[in-house]
Design a protein around this motif. Structure first.
Motif, mmCIF file in Angstrom:
data_model
loop_
_atom_site.group_PDB
_atom_site.id
_atom_site.type_symbol
_atom_site.label_atom_id
_atom_site.label_comp_id
_atom_site.label_asym_id
_atom_site.label_seq_id
_atom_site.Cartn_x
_atom_site.Cartn_y
_atom_site.Cartn_z
ATOM 1 N N TRP A 210 50.894 -8.755 -12.967
ATOM 2 C CA TRP A 210 51.971 -9.337 -13.739
ATOM 3 C C TRP A 210 51.415 -10.525 -14.526
ATOM 4 O O TRP A 210 50.505 -11.185 -14.039
ATOM 5 C CB TRP A 210 53.093 -9.811 -12.811
ATOM 6 C CG TRP A 210 54.391 -10.073 -13.532
ATOM 7 C CD1 TRP A 210 54.890 -11.295 -13.856
ATOM 8 C CD2 TRP A 210 55.334 -9.107 -14.007
ATOM 9 N NE1 TRP A 210 56.094 -11.161 -14.517
ATOM 10 C CE2 TRP A 210 56.392 -9.813 -14.612
ATOM 11 C CE3 TRP A 210 55.391 -7.693 -13.974
ATOM 12 C CZ2 TRP A 210 57.479 -9.175 -15.188
ATOM 13 C CZ3 TRP A 210 56.485 -7.071 -14.559
ATOM 14 C CH2 TRP A 210 57.502 -7.793 -15.144
ATOM 15 N N PRO A 211 51.950 -10.812 -15.699
ATOM 16 C CA PRO A 211 51.439 -11.944 -16.465
ATOM 17 C C PRO A 211 51.899 -13.288 -15.902
ATOM 18 O O PRO A 211 52.944 -13.808 -16.263
ATOM 19 C CB PRO A 211 52.017 -11.699 -17.871
ATOM 20 C CG PRO A 211 53.246 -10.893 -17.644
ATOM 21 C CD PRO A 211 52.963 -10.035 -16.453
ATOM 22 N N TYR A 212 51.118 -13.821 -14.971
ATOM 23 C CA TYR A 212 51.493 -15.075 -14.294
ATOM 24 C C TYR A 212 50.898 -16.303 -14.964
ATOM 25 O O TYR A 212 50.845 -17.359 -14.355
ATOM 26 C CB TYR A 212 51.024 -15.027 -12.833
ATOM 27 C CG TYR A 212 51.799 -14.067 -11.962
ATOM 28 C CD1 TYR A 212 53.119 -14.329 -11.620
ATOM 29 C CD2 TYR A 212 51.220 -12.888 -11.511
ATOM 30 C CE1 TYR A 212 53.837 -13.457 -10.824
ATOM 31 C CE2 TYR A 212 51.930 -12.002 -10.715
ATOM 32 C CZ TYR A 212 53.234 -12.294 -10.374
ATOM 33 O OH TYR A 212 53.945 -11.419 -9.592
ATOM 34 N N SER A 213 50.436 -16.174 -16.184
ATOM 35 C CA SER A 213 49.723 -17.279 -16.823
ATOM 36 C C SER A 213 50.596 -18.517 -16.988
ATOM 37 O O SER A 213 50.069 -19.611 -17.176
ATOM 38 C CB SER A 213 49.168 -16.847 -18.178
ATOM 39 O OG SER A 213 50.197 -16.389 -19.020
ATOM 40 N N GLU A 214 51.904 -18.383 -16.900
ATOM 41 C CA GLU A 214 52.767 -19.564 -17.015
ATOM 42 C C GLU A 214 52.529 -20.543 -15.871
ATOM 43 O O GLU A 214 52.896 -21.718 -15.947
ATOM 44 C CB GLU A 214 54.248 -19.157 -17.022
ATOM 45 C CG GLU A 214 54.725 -18.522 -15.725
ATOM 46 C CD GLU A 214 56.200 -18.157 -15.788
ATOM 47 O OE1 GLU A 214 57.039 -19.071 -15.729
ATOM 48 O OE2 GLU A 214 56.492 -16.943 -15.889
ATOM 49 N N TYR A 215 51.884 -20.073 -14.804
ATOM 50 C CA TYR A 215 51.596 -20.931 -13.657
ATOM 51 C C TYR A 215 50.161 -21.454 -13.683
ATOM 52 O O TYR A 215 49.731 -22.097 -12.735
ATOM 53 C CB TYR A 215 51.843 -20.173 -12.359
ATOM 54 C CG TYR A 215 53.258 -19.665 -12.209
ATOM 55 C CD1 TYR A 215 54.312 -20.568 -12.020
ATOM 56 C CD2 TYR A 215 53.554 -18.320 -12.305
ATOM 57 C CE1 TYR A 215 55.621 -20.109 -11.912
ATOM 58 C CE2 TYR A 215 54.854 -17.849 -12.188
ATOM 59 C CZ TYR A 215 55.885 -18.768 -11.997
ATOM 60 O OH TYR A 215 57.179 -18.312 -11.893
ATOM 61 N N PHE A 216 49.429 -21.185 -14.760
ATOM 62 C CA PHE A 216 48.041 -21.639 -14.871
ATOM 63 C C PHE A 216 47.988 -22.942 -15.645
ATOM 64 O O PHE A 216 48.677 -23.094 -16.661
ATOM 65 C CB PHE A 216 47.166 -20.603 -15.588
ATOM 66 C CG PHE A 216 47.109 -19.255 -14.931
ATOM 67 C CD1 PHE A 216 47.589 -19.050 -13.648
ATOM 68 C CD2 PHE A 216 46.567 -18.170 -15.608
ATOM 69 C CE1 PHE A 216 47.526 -17.816 -13.041
ATOM 70 C CE2 PHE A 216 46.483 -16.914 -15.008
ATOM 71 C CZ PHE A 216 46.970 -16.727 -13.738
ATOM 72 N N ASP A 217 47.141 -23.870 -15.195
ATOM 73 C CA ASP A 217 46.969 -25.111 -15.959
ATOM 74 C C ASP A 217 45.842 -24.933 -16.983
ATOM 75 O O ASP A 217 45.253 -23.854 -17.104
ATOM 76 C CB ASP A 217 46.672 -26.286 -15.010
ATOM 77 C CG ASP A 217 45.458 -26.032 -14.125
ATOM 78 O OD1 ASP A 217 44.794 -24.977 -14.283
ATOM 79 O OD2 ASP A 217 45.163 -26.884 -13.275
#
Length: 217
Positions: A210-217
């Protein structure tokens, strides 16, 4: 392995040309490399950092770099011991070089069995090919310490998945527990941050699902 930004000013103790692992060196390496081993991304403490010579000090071509700040890197003791000491033809990617983007030039992922894998993004990129070979040796050699490292990566990935399931359950609840959602999102961001263990491998594995990049800094 992730990109790092090294402090430009060398620790003062290096000017004495006596030691490469004095306290000021360890503190700067710890800060610059986000408290992690540059090879495995294991989280370190100031008490268990092993200083690695990127270009091996045992190679006559690099003895002049023994106390060179730009040649010193923080590792776990186990990774430092298992790292091949022969400098390969074509060299290696330097994670602290502003001109060498490791995260672009190196493909790092976990396979279906959660085994770490490494490959050059471009098979003609000899530096990246050599770096992938080195990381594969450190992570996947038939050695008890390598097996321990793989177990730690797998265990951390499971912890991240458990936190994701908690967040999904909270988001699917009716009514939604907003305080819990905020807390879980913060915890997930911390677990996926660049300071967290095994950032490159864990992020890559999650992006398959899933595109979880919103949780990446």
């Amino acid at each position: 392995m992730i990109n790092a930004e090294r402090s430009p000013d060398p620790p003062k103790s290096l000017a004495k040309l006596r030691s490469w692992n004095e306290g000021d060196v360890l503190e700067k390496l710890y800060a610059d490399f986000l408290g992690k081993c540059y090879l495995t991304e294991e989280v370190l403490t100031l008490g268990n950092i092993s200083v690695d010579h990127f270009r091996p000090k045992g190679d006559p071509s690099f003895t002049h770099l023994t106390y060179e700040w730009n040649n010193l890197y923080p590792t776990s003791r186990n990774a430092n011991e298992r790292r091949p000491k022969k400098w390969p033809d074509g060299g290696l990617l330097d994670p602290a070089s502003p001109d060498e983007d490791i995260e672009e030039r190196l493909h790092q992922w976990l396979d279906d069995d959660c085994q770490p894998k490494f490959a050059a993004t471009d098979s003609d990129d000899l530096q990246a090919v050599n770096t992938a070979f080195q990381l594969d040796h450190i992570h996947n050699a038939r050695h008890p310490k390598a097996a321990d490292l793989r177990d730690a990566i797998r265990a951390y990935y499971i912890k991240v998945l458990e936190k994701l399931h908690e967040l999904r359950d909270a988001l699917d609840s009716n009514p939604q527990p907003l305080a819990d959602i905020t807390r879980l999102k913060t915890e997930l961001c911390d677990m996926l941050s660049r300071r967290a263990p095994f950032t490159a491998l864990i992020r890559s594995k999650l992006m398959e699902r899933w595109p979880y990049s919103e949780y990446f800094d």
